[in-house]
Motif scaffolding. Structure first.
Motif: not given
Ligand code: C2E
Ligand code: MG
Ligand code: MG
Ligand code: MG
Length: 291
Positions: A239-245, A258-260
């Motif tokens: 859902e967010d940038e930190r998770t993605w990183r 949902w981040f994308y």
């Protein structure tokens, strides 16, 4: 580029008129009855390669547009459908629509893979494997374009027959993903026994991984295990940038969330792809800030 700029959005897939859904009369119009074919549609959610930001695939997700209640949660739909013969029809419809959609995207210059979810009972006969093989041939879609997402729960019911069906699909080249990994009972057994190509980390762990070090540890170990077994690993619920990183730092191959993008109708997906600019991790090492 994934998409030629000039293409027009494809029209929504019309309901198949050869399918009449069993619909018991329901005076109170509760959802404990089966949907009409025309109320069912598929949404598609992009799956993005984390390292490159490239959209490599989509997951097809059922939506039931109830005449009065609006969009009904698919889990409720599946639960209702599984109590009757409707599940079989539903899955047949999903297979038909997804393969047809892949052919349409292909014709429009959109090169994607699509994953579809199957239910417990769908794997208890070879019917689904025959249907998939038939549709792939009919629409001229390469089997590698298609992936089946199976849940561990589905495997528990009748492991031998399920294994036979999965093996049949694997042999023709259809990818098999183990969905919701970590939420079932004998995940490791399944990893060892099934001809899998991919593991999907359950969204419950992914949703919690930024704030909860246990969730983060589970996600990282799953990624490591999958990689060690030569499997591709996809995280859902990003859902967010930190998770993605964090996922990038942990070596996760692909992400969905949902981040994308949220799941959306096929015709919106085409427009979304045209607007999409790859989200790429920075070359800096700010990934070090993990819990
Ligand atoms: P699933 O296969 O694990 O699908 C992923 C779910 O995560 C989807 O829920 C998706 O909308 C949701 N999701 C994706 N990104 C995010 C995010 O960033 N945050 C959060 N909070 N959620 C996210 P959905 O669409 O409600 O589907 C729920 C489940 O219903 C699916 O879980 C799958 O088990 C089942 N399902 C959906 N479509 C089908 C189908 O065609 N056949 C069968 N048998 N089951 C289906
Ligand atoms: Mg899934
Ligand atoms: Mg899942
Ligand atoms: Mg699920």
């Amino acid at each position: 580029p994934i998409l030629r700029r000039s293409i027009q959005p494809t029209p929504p897939v019309p309901p198949h008129d050869d399918e009449v859904w069993a619909r018991p009369t329901d005076p109170d119009d509760s959802t404990e009855s089966a949907p009409d074919a025309g109320e069912i549609m598929l949404y598609y959610q992009p799956q993005v390669e984390i390292a490159t930001g490239e959209v490599v695939g989509v997951e097809a997700l059922l939506r039931w547009r109830h005449p009065r209640r609006g969009m009904v949660d698919p889990e409720e739909l599946i639960r209702v459908a599984e109590q009757s013969a409707v599940m079989r029809l539903l899955t047949r419809r999903v297979v038909d629509d997804v393969v047809e959609q892949l052919a349409k995207w292909s014709a429009a210059g959109v090169s994607l893979r699509a994953a579809l979810n199957v239910s417990v009972r769908d794997l208890h006969t070879g019917e689904i494997a025959e249907q998939i093989a038939d549709r792939l041939t009919r629409y001229g879609v390469a089997p590698e374009r298609l992936q089946l997402e199976i849940t561990e729960g589905a495997l528990m019911a009748d492991p031998r027959r399920v294994l036979a069906t999965i093996t049949q699909l694997h042999r023709i080249g259809v990818g098999i993903a183990l969905d919701d990994f970590g939420t079932g009972y004998s995940s490791l057994q399944h990893l060892r026994r099934l001809p899998l190509s991919e593991v999907k980390v359950d969204r419950s762990f992914v949703l919690g991984m930024v704030d909860d070090s246990d969730d983060a540890a589970i996600v990282r170990s799953t990624i490591e295990l999958a990689k060690a077994l030569g499997l591709r690993v996809v995280a859902e619920g990003v859902e967010d940038e930190r998770t993605w990183r964090m996922l990038h730092a942990a070596g996760c191959d692909a992400a969905q969330g949902w981040f994308y993008a949220r799941p959306m109708p096929a015709e919106e997906l085409v427009a979304w792809l045209a607007r999409y600019r790859p989200v790429r991790p920075l070359a800096t090492s700010d990934e070090a800030e993990l819990p």
